[in-house]
Design a protein around this motif. Sequence first.
Motif, mmCIF file in Angstrom:
data_model
loop_
_atom_site.group_PDB
_atom_site.id
_atom_site.type_symbol
_atom_site.label_atom_id
_atom_site.label_comp_id
_atom_site.label_asym_id
_atom_site.label_seq_id
_atom_site.Cartn_x
_atom_site.Cartn_y
_atom_site.Cartn_z
ATOM 1 N N ALA A 24 -13.288 -32.571 14.184
ATOM 2 C CA ALA A 24 -14.670 -32.951 14.499
ATOM 3 C C ALA A 24 -15.546 -31.722 14.759
ATOM 4 O O ALA A 24 -16.776 -31.842 14.794
ATOM 5 C CB ALA A 24 -14.692 -33.880 15.708
ATOM 6 N N LYS A 25 -14.931 -30.569 14.983
ATOM 7 C CA LYS A 25 -15.646 -29.298 15.149
ATOM 8 C C LYS A 25 -16.736 -29.398 16.226
ATOM 9 O O LYS A 25 -17.871 -29.029 16.014
ATOM 10 C CB LYS A 25 -16.236 -28.843 13.805
ATOM 11 N N LYS A 26 -16.346 -29.925 17.360
ATOM 12 C CA LYS A 26 -17.312 -30.123 18.436
ATOM 13 C C LYS A 26 -17.248 -28.983 19.455
ATOM 14 O O LYS A 26 -18.220 -28.698 20.130
ATOM 15 C CB LYS A 26 -16.998 -31.468 19.120
ATOM 16 N N TYR A 27 -16.066 -28.383 19.575
ATOM 17 C CA TYR A 27 -15.857 -27.340 20.584
ATOM 18 C C TYR A 27 -15.375 -26.030 19.952
ATOM 19 O O TYR A 27 -14.713 -26.050 18.921
ATOM 20 C CB TYR A 27 -14.769 -27.765 21.583
ATOM 21 N N THR A 125 -23.830 -24.374 22.781
ATOM 22 C CA THR A 125 -23.160 -23.320 23.567
ATOM 23 C C THR A 125 -22.376 -23.893 24.746
ATOM 24 O O THR A 125 -21.369 -23.319 25.136
ATOM 25 C CB THR A 125 -24.164 -22.265 24.086
ATOM 26 N N GLN A 126 -22.833 -25.023 25.288
ATOM 27 C CA GLN A 126 -22.046 -25.579 26.409
ATOM 28 C C GLN A 126 -20.694 -26.125 25.959
ATOM 29 O O GLN A 126 -19.842 -26.426 26.779
ATOM 30 C CB GLN A 126 -22.825 -26.647 27.196
ATOM 31 N N SER A 151 -19.035 -16.286 32.520
ATOM 32 C CA SER A 151 -20.493 -16.446 32.380
ATOM 33 C C SER A 151 -21.067 -15.283 31.576
ATOM 34 O O SER A 151 -21.987 -15.448 30.775
ATOM 35 C CB SER A 151 -21.158 -16.514 33.752
ATOM 36 N N TYR A 152 -20.484 -14.101 31.767
ATOM 37 C CA TYR A 152 -20.948 -12.930 31.028
ATOM 38 C C TYR A 152 -20.573 -13.066 29.553
ATOM 39 O O TYR A 152 -21.342 -12.714 28.658
ATOM 40 C CB TYR A 152 -20.329 -11.664 31.651
ATOM 41 N N PHE A 153 -19.375 -13.593 29.310
ATOM 42 C CA PHE A 153 -18.942 -13.806 27.921
ATOM 43 C C PHE A 153 -19.900 -14.745 27.187
ATOM 44 O O PHE A 153 -20.315 -14.487 26.061
ATOM 45 C CB PHE A 153 -17.513 -14.376 27.911
ATOM 46 N N LYS A 158 -24.570 -15.666 23.368
ATOM 47 C CA LYS A 158 -25.980 -16.030 23.164
ATOM 48 C C LYS A 158 -26.795 -14.862 22.635
ATOM 49 O O LYS A 158 -27.747 -15.055 21.888
ATOM 50 C CB LYS A 158 -26.588 -16.523 24.481
ATOM 51 N N SER A 159 -26.422 -13.665 23.036
ATOM 52 C CA SER A 159 -27.235 -12.512 22.630
ATOM 53 C C SER A 159 -26.630 -11.747 21.449
ATOM 54 O O SER A 159 -27.165 -10.731 21.030
ATOM 55 C CB SER A 159 -27.417 -11.569 23.820
#
Length: 248
Positions: A24-27, A125-126, A151-153, A158-159
Amino acid sequence: MVTIRQKLVSVSQAIKITNGKNNAKKYIVVHETDNTNNGADADAHARLQIDGNSRQASWHWQVDDKEAVQSFEHFWECWGAGTYVGNSQGIQVEICVNSDGDYIKAVENAASLIAKIIKDENIATQNIVQHNYFSGKNCPRNIRAGKVPWSYFIEMVKSAEDIQNPPVETQKYRILTGTYSTLKAAKSAAHVMKTTFGWLVYIEQDGANYRIKTGTFTGINTVKKAVNKIKNDKLAQVTYIKDAEEDV
Ligand SMILES: [Zn+2]
């Protein structure tokens, strides 16, 4: 930016160590290999999967400080997360922890790779999660220990810059035609493939009929173009794309 390439496990091997092709490629499920041996890098782990991993385990990607290597297309349901949902809905990414590698660089490369995958597959991203999220396993171990805080990862993902270089295709394929009822018909079609297209071709007997098998083409797009040539010239009614490594 991370260099990525494919070193895909053959279909015949993949069906033995996955739940099939309906991911399903959800995660995105993030792992560490836990293998600190020198040389236990991405290429070594990709080879392990190609050669027939003795463990009942499989994963889509392995990333080290130099590159990311893909072993399975994302549609495969790899056995990585330790639960049915994690395996049937996750893309498994292993970060290498080999002692002769730069762990922080490997984590950066993983973030860059994941940035690309979530864009390609439209994953939120979540839904980037740790292996621990599904099974409770202490994985990815170093990230969980705070070596690079989770959290840094996620911020790194994201960046991350977009990856510019497309995967270098190394997978080889052949084309197998359907059957011709006479040797003459097979030879006639093979002649065009050989002289007009410049391909290596072989005629194989199949019961009372004949088939044409081509030499190898590197990359799925290359072989698909070759199939189109056969179709356009009406050289065969049916064609099959075969993984060249599955040959007998
Ligand atoms: Zn894991």
